[in-house]
Design an enzyme around this catalytic site. Sequence first.
Site, mmCIF file in Angstrom:
data_model
loop_
_atom_site.group_PDB
_atom_site.id
_atom_site.type_symbol
_atom_site.label_atom_id
_atom_site.label_comp_id
_atom_site.label_asym_id
_atom_site.label_seq_id
_atom_site.Cartn_x
_atom_site.Cartn_y
_atom_site.Cartn_z
ATOM 1 N N PHE A 114 12.015 -19.540 -6.225
ATOM 2 C CA PHE A 114 11.143 -19.229 -7.360
ATOM 3 C C PHE A 114 11.464 -20.203 -8.500
ATOM 4 O O PHE A 114 12.630 -20.442 -8.809
ATOM 5 C CB PHE A 114 11.393 -17.786 -7.801
ATOM 6 C CG PHE A 114 10.383 -17.265 -8.770
ATOM 7 C CD1 PHE A 114 9.162 -16.778 -8.331
ATOM 8 C CD2 PHE A 114 10.646 -17.256 -10.133
ATOM 9 C CE1 PHE A 114 8.226 -16.285 -9.234
ATOM 10 C CE2 PHE A 114 9.714 -16.770 -11.038
ATOM 11 C CZ PHE A 114 8.498 -16.285 -10.589
ATOM 12 N N ASP A 185 19.636 -14.213 -4.796
ATOM 13 C CA ASP A 185 18.644 -13.575 -5.656
ATOM 14 C C ASP A 185 17.876 -12.559 -4.798
ATOM 15 O O ASP A 185 17.287 -12.925 -3.771
ATOM 16 C CB ASP A 185 17.707 -14.651 -6.226
ATOM 17 C CG ASP A 185 16.772 -14.089 -7.277
ATOM 18 O OD1 ASP A 185 16.405 -12.896 -7.169
ATOM 19 O OD2 ASP A 185 16.394 -14.837 -8.190
ATOM 20 N N TYR A 210 11.560 -4.615 -11.720
ATOM 21 C CA TYR A 210 10.157 -4.226 -11.932
ATOM 22 C C TYR A 210 9.292 -4.458 -10.697
ATOM 23 O O TYR A 210 8.118 -4.149 -10.699
ATOM 24 C CB TYR A 210 9.552 -4.965 -13.146
ATOM 25 C CG TYR A 210 9.770 -6.462 -13.140
ATOM 26 C CD1 TYR A 210 8.995 -7.297 -12.353
ATOM 27 C CD2 TYR A 210 10.781 -7.035 -13.907
ATOM 28 C CE1 TYR A 210 9.218 -8.663 -12.338
ATOM 29 C CE2 TYR A 210 11.013 -8.399 -13.908
ATOM 30 C CZ TYR A 210 10.228 -9.205 -13.120
ATOM 31 O OH TYR A 210 10.455 -10.556 -13.096
ATOM 32 N N LYS A 211 9.880 -5.030 -9.647
ATOM 33 C CA LYS A 211 9.112 -5.248 -8.415
ATOM 34 C C LYS A 211 9.239 -3.985 -7.551
ATOM 35 O O LYS A 211 8.716 -2.947 -7.905
ATOM 36 C CB LYS A 211 9.588 -6.527 -7.734
ATOM 37 C CG LYS A 211 9.229 -7.767 -8.575
ATOM 38 C CD LYS A 211 9.784 -9.073 -8.079
ATOM 39 C CE LYS A 211 9.345 -10.211 -9.011
ATOM 40 N NZ LYS A 211 10.087 -11.456 -8.812
ATOM 41 N N ARG A 357 -1.533 -12.823 -1.395
ATOM 42 C CA ARG A 357 -0.254 -12.160 -1.121
ATOM 43 C C ARG A 357 -0.416 -10.643 -1.244
ATOM 44 O O ARG A 357 -1.052 -10.158 -2.176
ATOM 45 C CB ARG A 357 0.750 -12.683 -2.146
ATOM 46 C CG ARG A 357 2.175 -12.292 -1.915
ATOM 47 C CD ARG A 357 3.074 -13.001 -2.911
ATOM 48 N NE ARG A 357 2.916 -12.438 -4.246
ATOM 49 C CZ ARG A 357 3.846 -12.502 -5.204
ATOM 50 N NH1 ARG A 357 4.985 -13.112 -4.967
ATOM 51 N NH2 ARG A 357 3.648 -11.977 -6.392
HETATM 52 C C1 LIG Z 1 10.190 -12.389 -9.954
HETATM 53 C C2 LIG Z 1 11.269 -13.391 -9.869
HETATM 54 C C3 LIG Z 1 11.911 -13.879 -11.028
HETATM 55 C C4 LIG Z 1 11.458 -13.463 -12.394
HETATM 56 O O1 LIG Z 1 12.426 -13.691 -13.390
HETATM 57 P P1 LIG Z 1 12.249 -12.960 -14.800
HETATM 58 O O2 LIG Z 1 13.314 -13.495 -15.650
HETATM 59 O O3 LIG Z 1 12.344 -11.493 -14.551
HETATM 60 O O4 LIG Z 1 10.882 -13.287 -15.320
HETATM 61 C C5 LIG Z 1 12.970 -14.756 -10.865
HETATM 62 N N1 LIG Z 1 13.363 -15.157 -9.638
HETATM 63 C C6 LIG Z 1 12.755 -14.736 -8.508
HETATM 64 C C7 LIG Z 1 13.237 -15.199 -7.184
HETATM 65 C C8 LIG Z 1 11.674 -13.859 -8.590
HETATM 66 O O5 LIG Z 1 11.045 -13.455 -7.489
#
Ligand SMILES: *Cc1c(COP(=O)(O)O)cnc(C)c1O
Length: 398
Positions: A114, A185, A210-211, A357
């Site tokens: 990400f 992660d 939040y996911k 998705r």
């Molecule tokens: C959703 C996601 C994020 C989001 O980071 P935030 O700081 O919460 O905006 C970061 N890394 C990964 C791998 C994600 O899927």
Amino acid sequence: MSAEYICKKNHFYLPDDLIYLDGNSLGPMPLKALEYMPSVMQNQWGEKLIGGWNDAGWYDQPIRVGDRIARLVGADTGYIVTGETLSIKVYQALAAALDINSDRRVILSDNGNFPTDLYIAEGLIKTLDKGHQLACPNPEEVEDSIDDSVAVLMLTEVDYKTSRRHDMKRLTEKAREHGVITIWDLAHSAGAIPIDLQGCDIDFAIGCTYKYLNGGPGSPAFIYVAKRHSNIATPALSGWMGHQAPFSFEQSYRAHEGTSRMRVGTPPVLALSVLEAALDVFDGVDMHTLYQRSRVLSELFIKEVMGSCPSLILASPEKSELRGSHVSFYFEHAFSAIQALIDLGVVGDFRAPNVMRFGITPLYLEEADISLAAQKIASVVNQGLWKKQIYQKKGAVT
Ligand SMILES: *Cc1c(COP(=O)(O)O)cnc(C)c1O
């Protein structure tokens, strides 16, 4: 545990006629949170005012909530703290990991990670200014890239676009053989698939809530620090809440013993309270059973979509054990197709440039939802509903 037991649709605030396949991006609201928050506002903040820090347990909340997450990710209690956002947790974990392996210069990730994880790494490299390099091979090439030059292996277990799942155990084993510190992660893993942080001997793990954990928009992230590092890891964000004695107001920083050193500033009590209530949904849920259900539903979804939509290409691995809990397809007009689908009551999302998705979340989805969603996808794609002008306009968030 039966499928009926896993499906807790009546625990969520979800409109009757909506099929929500985006719980991998923002989980729906658990009713427990809606019921709990007025009492937090009234009885805690309202009545107790500043006294809430002691009397309502606000001060310990980042750890208490971390302990609730621990069971879901295979950690003992006491090694996870919550607070801030995932981007901040990436920074904290990476800085601490690089400090442990301070004679090495390579951060190994992959080019499917990400973006924020990679951006944060880039920024930290600049700040440290010690000549670190960020290596991002293809995900399949990561294993062969692990050698004695690597300081830190920083990977996201489940690819946010394709759902491809890294073999956490095998990669961590190889990393350890080469003296590499691991950061996993769990953004698309926590609350979706079984994880065994301690069994896999992970050094650091981070994730958002939040996911799949349904903690609400912007809910606090978490960080896990292995026991062996928990009293020695150097906190890069040496804020007062991670100090050994925050209320001594000493001139100089001394890291708190244990994982609490990863606390930074004043915790987001209201957001943590929402999350605390949201986690009740997982009480009694076995993560292996949940993931099994996700695999069954995902297989049905893929079979039905592929069977009726020849113009879609499966972007996710075919074998369910190689996937997380979402399923993606390539389609040239993915963005417009998702907009048209939302109009038909099926919420999925779009990831640039051409990915559709869909999050498969057995806590509130069953076979009937999956089949109906597949039928609606077929109408959008095969009847060209996506072509309408109104489905071409992009908002700030896609
Ligand atoms: C959703 C996601 C994020 C989001 O980071 P935030 O700081 O919460 O905006 C970061 N890394 C990964 C791998 C994600 O899927």
